[in-house]
Write a protein that holds these residues in place. Structure first.
Motif, PDB file in Angstrom:
ATOM      1  N   LEU A   3      81.340   4.124  52.496  1.00 36.83           N
ATOM      2  CA  LEU A   3      80.550   3.301  53.651  1.00 36.83           C
ATOM      3  C   LEU A   3      79.665   4.075  54.398  1.00 36.83           C
ATOM      4  O   LEU A   3      79.800   5.459  54.411  1.00 36.83           O
ATOM      5  N   GLY A   4      78.596   3.944  54.796  1.00 36.14           N
ATOM      6  CA  GLY A   4      77.794   4.580  55.832  1.00 36.14           C
ATOM      7  C   GLY A   4      76.990   5.426  55.443  1.00 36.14           C
ATOM      8  O   GLY A   4      76.967   6.771  55.983  1.00 36.14           O
ATOM      9  N   HIS A   5      76.543   5.345  53.924  1.00 36.37           N
ATOM     10  CA  HIS A   5      75.669   6.485  53.485  1.00 36.37           C
ATOM     11  C   HIS A   5      74.466   6.550  54.240  1.00 36.37           C
ATOM     12  O   HIS A   5      73.604   5.439  54.355  1.00 36.37           O
ATOM     13  N   ALA A   6      73.734   7.765  54.406  1.00 35.19           N
ATOM     14  CA  ALA A   6      72.329   7.745  55.026  1.00 35.19           C
ATOM     15  C   ALA A   6      71.414   7.746  53.971  1.00 35.19           C
ATOM     16  O   ALA A   6      71.737   8.163  52.803  1.00 35.19           O
ATOM     17  N   ILE A   7      70.442   6.882  54.424  1.00 30.68           N
ATOM     18  CA  ILE A   7      69.201   6.870  53.418  1.00 30.68           C
ATOM     19  C   ILE A   7      68.037   7.736  54.021  1.00 30.68           C
ATOM     20  O   ILE A   7      68.044   7.916  55.201  1.00 30.68           O
ATOM     21  N   THR A   8      67.559   8.576  53.078  1.00 33.83           N
ATOM     22  CA  THR A   8      66.806  10.033  53.588  1.00 33.83           C
ATOM     23  C   THR A   8      65.434   9.267  53.557  1.00 33.83           C
ATOM     24  O   THR A   8      64.422  10.239  54.520  1.00 33.83           O
ATOM     25  N   GLY A   9      64.855   8.216  53.335  1.00 30.32           N
ATOM     26  CA  GLY A   9      63.587   7.818  53.485  1.00 30.32           C
ATOM     27  C   GLY A   9      63.400   6.414  53.176  1.00 30.32           C
ATOM     28  O   GLY A   9      64.256   5.695  53.036  1.00 30.32           O
ATOM     29  N   PRO A  10      61.883   6.033  53.333  1.00 27.48           N
ATOM     30  CA  PRO A  10      61.612   4.614  52.791  1.00 27.48           C
ATOM     31  C   PRO A  10      62.006   4.135  51.490  1.00 27.48           C
ATOM     32  O   PRO A  10      62.141   5.211  50.640  1.00 27.48           O
ATOM     33  N   VAL A  11      62.070   3.103  51.224  1.00 32.47           N
ATOM     34  CA  VAL A  11      62.505   2.553  49.567  1.00 32.47           C
ATOM     35  C   VAL A  11      61.541   1.768  49.223  1.00 32.47           C
ATOM     36  O   VAL A  11      60.673   0.694  49.896  1.00 32.47           O
ATOM     37  N   ARG A 313      57.157 -16.883  51.996  1.00 33.65           N
ATOM     38  CA  ARG A 313      56.680 -15.549  51.132  1.00 33.65           C
ATOM     39  C   ARG A 313      57.970 -14.823  50.750  1.00 33.65           C
ATOM     40  O   ARG A 313      58.135 -14.176  49.753  1.00 33.65           O
ATOM     41  N   LEU A 314      59.071 -15.257  51.714  1.00 31.37           N
ATOM     42  CA  LEU A 314      60.262 -14.217  51.202  1.00 31.37           C
ATOM     43  C   LEU A 314      61.161 -15.330  50.410  1.00 31.37           C
ATOM     44  O   LEU A 314      62.322 -14.841  49.971  1.00 31.37           O
ATOM     45  N   CYS A 315      60.978 -16.543  50.322  1.00 29.82           N
ATOM     46  CA  CYS A 315      61.770 -17.497  49.691  1.00 29.82           C
ATOM     47  C   CYS A 315      61.401 -17.505  47.843  1.00 29.82           C
ATOM     48  O   CYS A 315      62.329 -17.246  47.313  1.00 29.82           O
ATOM     49  N   SER A 316      60.249 -17.227  47.885  1.00 26.51           N
ATOM     50  CA  SER A 316      59.974 -17.247  46.555  1.00 26.51           C
ATOM     51  C   SER A 316      59.787 -15.889  46.081  1.00 26.51           C
ATOM     52  O   SER A 316      60.208 -14.955  47.074  1.00 26.51           O
ATOM     53  N   ASP A 317      59.497 -15.447  44.816  1.00 29.63           N
ATOM     54  CA  ASP A 317      60.013 -14.087  44.466  1.00 29.63           C
ATOM     55  C   ASP A 317      58.806 -13.208  44.901  1.00 29.63           C
ATOM     56  O   ASP A 317      57.705 -13.493  45.242  1.00 29.63           O
ATOM     57  N   ASN A 318      59.741 -12.010  45.283  1.00 32.87           N
ATOM     58  CA  ASN A 318      58.751 -11.189  46.038  1.00 32.87           C
ATOM     59  C   ASN A 318      59.551  -9.414  46.111  1.00 32.87           C
ATOM     60  O   ASN A 318      60.651  -9.710  45.338  1.00 32.87           O
ATOM     61  N   ALA A 319      58.837  -8.508  46.296  1.00 33.08           N
ATOM     62  CA  ALA A 319      59.553  -7.326  46.242  1.00 33.08           C
ATOM     63  C   ALA A 319      60.013  -6.604  47.506  1.00 33.08           C
ATOM     64  O   ALA A 319      61.018  -5.828  47.715  1.00 33.08           O
ATOM     65  N   VAL A 320      59.909  -7.412  48.557  1.00 29.01           N
ATOM     66  CA  VAL A 320      60.518  -6.944  49.935  1.00 29.01           C
ATOM     67  C   VAL A 320      61.931  -7.327  49.779  1.00 29.01           C
ATOM     68  O   VAL A 320      62.780  -6.446  50.050  1.00 29.01           O
ATOM     69  N   MET A 321      62.477  -8.517  48.886  1.00 27.27           N
ATOM     70  CA  MET A 321      63.894  -8.578  48.879  1.00 27.27           C
ATOM     71  C   MET A 321      64.365  -7.538  47.877  1.00 27.27           C
ATOM     72  O   MET A 321      65.486  -7.489  48.130  1.00 27.27           O
ATOM     73  N   VAL A 322      63.917  -7.162  46.770  1.00 26.92           N
ATOM     74  CA  VAL A 322      64.246  -6.029  45.956  1.00 26.92           C
ATOM     75  C   VAL A 322      64.459  -4.738  46.749  1.00 26.92           C
ATOM     76  O   VAL A 322      65.734  -4.259  46.722  1.00 26.92           O
ATOM     77  N   ALA A 323      63.394  -4.236  47.624  1.00 27.76           N
ATOM     78  CA  ALA A 323      63.674  -3.099  48.226  1.00 27.76           C
ATOM     79  C   ALA A 323      64.783  -3.502  49.364  1.00 27.76           C
ATOM     80  O   ALA A 323      65.524  -2.471  49.672  1.00 27.76           O
ATOM     81  N   TRP A 324      64.954  -4.519  49.992  1.00 28.92           N
ATOM     82  CA  TRP A 324      65.956  -4.722  50.978  1.00 28.92           C
ATOM     83  C   TRP A 324      67.237  -4.669  50.073  1.00 28.92           C
ATOM     84  O   TRP A 324      68.282  -4.020  50.768  1.00 28.92           O
ATOM     85  N   ALA A 325      67.475  -5.184  49.220  1.00 29.64           N
ATOM     86  CA  ALA A 325      68.718  -5.407  48.416  1.00 29.64           C
ATOM     87  C   ALA A 325      69.106  -3.903  47.867  1.00 29.64           C
ATOM     88  O   ALA A 325      70.390  -3.606  48.051  1.00 29.64           O
ATOM     89  N   ALA A 326      68.209  -3.082  47.699  1.00 33.68           N
ATOM     90  CA  ALA A 326      68.628  -1.699  47.194  1.00 33.68           C
ATOM     91  C   ALA A 326      68.974  -1.004  48.587  1.00 33.68           C
ATOM     92  O   ALA A 326      69.901  -0.116  48.460  1.00 33.68           O
ATOM     93  N   ILE A 327      68.311  -1.102  49.838  1.00 30.79           N
ATOM     94  CA  ILE A 327      69.028  -0.567  50.908  1.00 30.79           C
ATOM     95  C   ILE A 327      70.269  -0.906  51.365  1.00 30.79           C
ATOM     96  O   ILE A 327      71.113  -0.054  51.816  1.00 30.79           O
ATOM     97  N   GLU A 328      70.589  -2.233  51.002  1.00 40.05           N
ATOM     98  CA  GLU A 328      71.995  -2.626  51.268  1.00 40.05           C
ATOM     99  C   GLU A 328      72.813  -1.869  50.514  1.00 40.05           C
ATOM    100  O   GLU A 328      74.132  -1.482  50.781  1.00 40.05           O
ATOM    101  N   ARG A 329      72.551  -1.783  49.311  1.00 41.75           N
ATOM    102  CA  ARG A 329      73.223  -0.701  48.010  1.00 41.75           C
ATOM    103  C   ARG A 329      73.456   0.824  48.467  1.00 41.75           C
ATOM    104  O   ARG A 329      74.554   1.011  48.644  1.00 41.75           O
ATOM    105  N   LEU A 330      72.107   1.069  48.875  1.00 41.73           N
ATOM    106  CA  LEU A 330      72.057   2.442  49.138  1.00 41.73           C
ATOM    107  C   LEU A 330      73.018   3.023  50.534  1.00 41.73           C
ATOM    108  O   LEU A 330      73.541   4.018  50.521  1.00 41.73           O
TER     109      LEU A 330
END
Ligand code: KG4
Ligand code: ZN
Length: 356
Positions: A3-11, A313-330
């Motif tokens: 838990l609680g991993h730091a993310i070192t920069g933008p994703v 714009r966030l309901c239909s396919d987009n890349a913001v949701m991909v970066a956000w899911a990655a942040i949640e995982r990171l």
């Protein structure tokens, strides 16, 4: 799990699973620094997405699109804290293009790589900071309504999904697109059908309500589409009289709205058994439909649930949701190896959504 991993920069997030090429850069806290999306137009004459055309089009535009969002975000590749791409489910050609591109960046700049499940990206969108007063807390109930998917899922945590029900035949957007075609509308039919239905008589044509009132929260749309096809067959060949087409569109939309509200009601009851009343979240391109949103909102309120519909714009396919899911995982220390294989089918409750 750590838990609680730091993310070192933008994703950086990349989405290429269907016919939209999209890239976005979010800061480590989830604030959108830049986003771009190109919808492919080459499929319309075929009445559906042609996988080979899609893959080639992603390849043609992705490098410039990524360069553009990085420039607009004011971020160099070496400053990124991670790079992510949709790795499934979706059309394999596009998945390979997007994830190979992301892996190339990760390898060159020694960055963590995240292989994002597209459905998880839709599922976690409601947690984007700044979108709602408080980003949706776990657990919540997700209704994913898109061209390729139609399912109710209890979202219990990152990687923790319990599928409560789904379509037993067509996806909901597919039903809109097929009925749109029957009514002589262009592709995709959903938005055009909603426009055509505006102000028309939704009670004029009696259409079935598949699975309405049945136990569980599965969906079925193919019988509804067939009923519309039978009605259309009664007319002479050629375009339908304009008023009839509009009333048929409105009647179809009303039938879908009623079925959806009923199925959502059953899903909320199932969710409440384990978690109590909570939040009903919609996602997917079909969630743009105002009639459906209104029906779901009143179903939610009748059950004591809150209702969250992200902006279109966030309901239909987009890349913001991909970066956000990655942040949640990171944040949880979850990354993927560079030999991670993209996969066309990848259900949310697959065992590899969480580490063993
Ligand atoms: O989520 P999405 O952008 O792509 C995927 O399928 O993943 O959803 C596209 C689907 C199409 O079937 C389209 O016809 C439908 O969403 N759609 C709508 C509306 N806007 C888009 N369906 C009904 N009413 C709308 N306003
Ligand atoms: Zn999608």
């Amino acid at each position: 799990m750590q838990l609680g991993h730091a993310i070192t920069g933008p994703v950086l997030g990349i989405e290429t699973s269907c016919d939209d090429t999209a890239a976005a850069v979010l800061d480590a806290g989830g604030v959108v620094l830049a986003e771009a999306l190109l919808s492919q137009s080459g499929h319309a004459p075929y009445g559906g997405v042609v996988p080979e055309i899609a893959a080639r089009a992603h390849l043609a535009v992705l490098p410039d699109l990524v360069a553009e969002v990085m420039r607009r975000a004011g971020v160099g590749f070496a400053e990124l804290g991670g790079v992510a791409a949709t790795a499934g489910p979706g059309l394999i050609g596009g998945l390979i293009v997007g994830s190979s591109f992301a892996k190339g960046i990760a390898l060159t700049h020694r960055l963590p790589f995240v292989a994002v499940n597209h459905l998880e990206a839709h599922a976690l969108t409601a947690r984007l900071p700044g979108l709602f007063p408080d980003s949706a807390p776990f657990p919540y109930l997700l209704l994913l309504l898109s061209g390729g998917h139609c399912q109710c899922v209890a979202v219990e945590g990152v990687g923790r999904y319990r599928r409560l029900g789904g379509t037993i035949d067509d996806a909901i957007g597919e039903a809109f697109d097929k009925v749109g075609k029957l009514l002589g509308l262009g592709w995709p039919g959903g938005p055009a059908l909603e426009r055509l239905a505006a102000g028309a008589d939704a009670t004029r044509f009696a259409l079935p309500r598949p699975l309405f009132g049945r136990p569980g929260c599965d969906f079925s749309f193919s019988g509804l589409k067939t009923a519309v096809a039978h009605l259309v067959d009664r007319y002479p060949a050629g375009p339908l009289p304009a008023g009839d087409a509009a009333d048929l569109a409105a009647s179809f939309q009303r039938a879908v709205a009623e079925v959806l509200a009923d199925r959502a009601d059953h899903a909320m009851a199932a969710f409440a058994e384990s978690h109590g009343a909570g939040l009903l979240v919609v996602a997917g391109g079909v969630a743009a439909n105002a009639t459906l949103r209104a029906a779901l909102q009143s179903a939610a309120h009748a059950r004591g649930f809150g209702f969250v519909a992200p902006p279109l714009r966030l309901c239909s396919d987009n890349a913001v949701m991909v970066a956000w899911a990655a942040i949640e995982r990171l944040r949880l220390g979850l990354t993927d190896a560079l030999d991670h294989a993209p996969r066309p089918r990848w259900p949310l409750d697959a065992p590899d959504m969480l580490p063993a």
